[in-house]
Design an enzyme around this catalytic site. Structure first.
Site, PDB file in Angstrom:
ATOM      1  CG  HIS A 383      -1.841   1.159   1.307  1.00  0.00           C
ATOM      2  ND1 HIS A 383      -3.111   1.150   0.785  1.00  0.00           N
ATOM      3  CD2 HIS A 383      -1.660   2.389   1.836  1.00  0.00           C
ATOM      4  CE1 HIS A 383      -3.671   2.337   0.987  1.00  0.00           C
ATOM      5  NE2 HIS A 383      -2.811   3.108   1.638  1.00  0.00           N
ATOM      6  CD  GLU A 384       1.632   3.158   3.788  1.00  0.00           C
ATOM      7  OE1 GLU A 384       1.654   4.284   3.267  1.00  0.00           O
ATOM      8  OE2 GLU A 384       0.663   2.744   4.441  1.00  0.00           O
ATOM      9  CD  GLU A 406      -4.982   6.747   1.484  1.00  0.00           C
ATOM     10  OE1 GLU A 406      -4.721   5.578   1.155  1.00  0.00           O
ATOM     11  OE2 GLU A 406      -4.152   7.507   2.027  1.00  0.00           O
ATOM     12  CG  ASP A 463      -6.794  14.811  12.171  1.00  0.00           C
ATOM     13  OD1 ASP A 463      -6.336  14.348  11.107  1.00  0.00           O
ATOM     14  OD2 ASP A 463      -6.105  15.405  13.024  1.00  0.00           O
ATOM     15  CE1 TYR A 471      -7.970   5.676   4.271  1.00  0.00           C
ATOM     16  CE2 TYR A 471      -6.235   4.258   3.437  1.00  0.00           C
ATOM     17  CZ  TYR A 471      -6.633   5.318   4.213  1.00  0.00           C
ATOM     18  OH  TYR A 471      -5.708   6.027   4.940  1.00  0.00           O
TER      19      TYR A 471
END
Ligand SMILES: [Zn+2]
Length: 705
Positions: A383-384, A406, A463, A471
């Site tokens: 993913h990263e 995402e 946040d 995602y």
């Protein structure tokens, strides 16, 4: 990782469009430009334009080896309409930023950071190379939060500045009046001397006791989404991209690393008990990707462009856990195009790091909970790695378009899984993602506008909006389009082309959608049938539920249902062999399915421990679900284990649900609240805020703990 099975047919391997023009200067000029000395003679606004004519021709290679030949050299990107014009022409506003990016944009940051572990502050100076986007440009606004501003100058001349009123989550605007006018296209170097606050929301200061080694303190940052402004006064919006250079002074027993290429180290000329580490990031990137870590760090090389970094205690384990990284990088390059960031290092943080991973360029941050011992959680690294293209190279223009970062990254991550494992594996992970989406929608409420794929974040703290929605709703949309447009190879061709088209820039959902319609111009009839409004601007689950292949899930579903339906007299039929043929991913899925059911009787979970011994699992994803399951079934003896796991880390994915489960256990609620409040002070400020809001604990008590 197992060998390639069912490897994806390679899509066309086009080169990514030429990079933006970075500038290499002679070392002497460069040193002067970044000289920390206050008496540096900076060019006046008029001279700046002439200096721009010294820009070298663009380099054939993007970064890394070539620019490494000129130590300390990394410079502002030239104004280039292909790269930056989009920002000024289509950027309406960023509801999360005060900065004046419609009138000017930052091209480069030059940072001097002095890390003070005694006072938990960074004393700093930043020089921002800012380009005017309009004539008669005389003032700009930067984002800050809790910064103590000492002085501001422009091209070496003192500049007047004022701090605006403090906003609850946007921080405090820093309004700067230039002592001269700029014309459109001219640059000014704005220098701000300042100090961070001990409570800076981007920074977590750990005492030696909070580290693995127990001897040295530790500092790490987490700037996404809007916390960079608590570390650096800047245009803290993902719509603005710039390069950076940094010199970081730290106590000499410690090591500093940043989201950039390492550029040498030396004894601090001002204080020989300290060392200065230098970094250069020649690829333009948004402020939220600036990252710093200081600690007793060691590293091991695990590939031609990859090292792992962590405290000594974890470094060998990390090297072994992430040994497949180069293989993943190559697979990602086959799918998405060349990796432009040079180095790809992985830093394993202390357990208080709030996320699974953070895609800081050149240096992925990873939670130590990925160290499962069997490489079974390396999909987080996939993913990263994928963010190197989607997010870091092509960036959402504001946090309202976070799904572009995402959703595409999850899509690419699962394509890597398809190449390295199988199509069935991709389908299996997609199915798990759908469940995560359902969980988020349930948590927020199906009519909550924050479950829109493209939410309106006017007056909303990003946040607070964070969830699986961007995602997994994003992935579900891309998967749905993949099916409509002709399958994974066809659609991956679009994703790669989108990356090439928008590399080095920041985009909106509209720009993405327009490009989709352009790319599939022969299939516009089909695209017009998609209910775009329902997908993007309507809360709740998506309008279409994809039909995923259930081959790998069937075994999990069957076993979970057997446990759900079992009477006490049936328990003897469960055997250790039930789970022997299941992968770690399938065991995680099996436990997730049980968590969606009513709590199992206590007799059942005790039997499950007897036959499967899940208490012994080192895989934190398994362990966390297992402990939740046990606490839900009121297994008192496992409450201390659940609290221990919740307090051993700050990863909110685990921390929140584990605490919530124990809070719900009436008999242990008070104990959990006091443990939680004590733990909250050790958490990263971002996690602490999220957890307290989510769990609705009376945080006023925390000051006395
Ligand atoms: Zn991500």
């Amino acid at each position: 990782m197992p060998g390639r099975t069912g490897a994806v047919k390679r899509v066309h391997h086009d080169r990514i469009r030429a990079p933006p023009k970075t500038v290499l200067r002679s070392p002497i000029t460069a040193r002067r430009l970044w000289s920390p000395l206050p008496e540096r003679a900076a060019p006046a606004a008029g001279q700046q334009k002439n200096r721009d004519q010294n820009f070298a021709e663009p380099q054939a290679d993007v970064c890394g080896a070539r620019s490494g030949t000129s130590p300390g050299v990394c410079a502002p990107v030239r104004s280039d309409s292909a790269v930056s014009g989009r920002i000024s022409t289509t950027m309406a506003s960023d509801p999360c930023s005060f900065s004046s990016f419609t009138r000017c944009v930052t091209r480069h940051l030059n940072l001097h950071l002095h890390v003070d572990f005694d006072r938990h502050v960074i004393r700093a100076k930043v020089e921002l190379t800012v380009e005017a986007l309009e004539d008669r440009f005389t003032a700009l606004t930067l984002d800050t939060r809790d910064l103590k501003i000492v002085s501001v100058s422009a091209n070496g001349q003192a500049a007047r500045f004022t701090m605006g009123p403090k906003h609850s989550f946007k921080g405090t605007p820093l309004d700067i009046k230039l002592p001269f006018d700029l014309s459109r296209g001219q640059h000014v170097i704005v220098e701000v001397t300042y100090e961070t606050s001990p409570s800076a929301s981007a920074l977590q200061w750990l005492t030696p006791e909070q580290t693995a080694g127990k001897k040295q303190p530790y500092l790490f940052s987490q700037c996404q989404a809007h916390h960079c402004r608590s570390m650096i006064p800047c245009q803290d919006s993902p719509s603005v991209k710039h390069t950076y250079y940094a010199q970081v002074s730290v106590p000499k027993d410690l090591v500093a690393v940043m989201s950039a290429m390492r550029d040498g180290q030396e004894v601090d000329p001002q204080d020989n008990s300290r060392a200065v580490f230098r970094f250069r990031q020649p690829v333009p990137m948004p402020s939220y990707l600036i990252a710093i870590v200081v600690g007793a760090l060691e590293s091991r090389e695990i590939g031609p462009r990859t090292r792992v970094w962590s405290e000594e205690e974890f470094v060998d384990k990390a090297a072994s856990e992430f040994s497949e990284t180069e293989n993943m990088l190559k697979t990602a390059e086959d799918l998405a195009g060349p990796y432009v960031w040079g180095q790809y290092d992985i830093l394993v943080l202390p357990p208080s790091f709030p996320y699974g991973g953070m895609e800081n360029p050149c240096l992925t941050f990873a939670t130590p909970t990925l160290l499962a011992g069997d490489k079974s959680l390396s999909n987080v690294i996939a993913h990263e790695i994928s963010h190197s293209w989607t997010g870091n190279l092509v960036t959402n223009q504001t946090w309202e378009h976070f799904w572009l970062n995402e959703g595409h990254t999850v899509y690419l991550e699962r394509m890597i899984g398809r190449c390295l494992e199988s199509e069935q594996f991709r389908q299996f992970k997609a199915m798990g993602g759908w469940k995560d989406l359902q969980d988020s929608v349930n948590t927020f409420g199906a009519d909550n506008p924050l479950t829109n794929l493209v939410p309106n974040l006017q007056d909303v703290d990003p946040d607070d909006a964070f969830s699986s929605v961007p995602y997994e709703k994003g992935f579900a949309l891309l998967y749905h389009l993949e099916e409509l447009m002709g399958g994974p190879e066809v659609f991956m061709g679009f994703v790669k082309s989108y990356i090439q088209r928008f590399a080095y820039s920041s985009v909106t959902t509209d720009e993405w959608k327009n490009y989709l319609f352009t790319y599939f111009k022969d299939k516009v009839d089909i695209l017009n049938k998609v209910d775009w409004n329902a997908w993007m601007f309507t809360p709740g689950m998506p309008p279409v539920k994809p039909q995923y292949d259930t081959t790998l899930a069937d075994a999990c579903i069957t076993l979970a249902q057997k446990w759900v339906k079992a009477k006490d007299q049936d328990l003897s039929s469960f055997k250790e062999s039930d789970v022997k043929t299941l992968s770690s991913h399938q065991i995680i899925e099996f436990l997730s399915l049980l968590l969606q059911e009513d709590p199992l009787p206590l007799t059942h979970v005790k039997k499950m421990q007897e036959v499967y011994d899940l208490n012994a699992s080192m895989n934190s994803e398994i362990r966390f679900r297992w402990l939740r399951l046990c606490v839900r079934s009121r297994w008192e003896e496992l409450v201390p284990l659940a609290l221990k796991m919740a307090t051993e880390q700050g990863r909110m994915k685990f921390t929140r649900p584990l605490f919530r489960e124990v809070f719900n256990f009436e008999k242990h609620c008070d104990e959990a609240v006091s443990v939680f409040l004590a733990h909250r002070t050790a958490m990263h400020p971002v996690t602490a805020g999220l957890v307290s809001k989510d769990l609705k604990v009376d945080t006023s008590k925390s000051t006395s703990l």
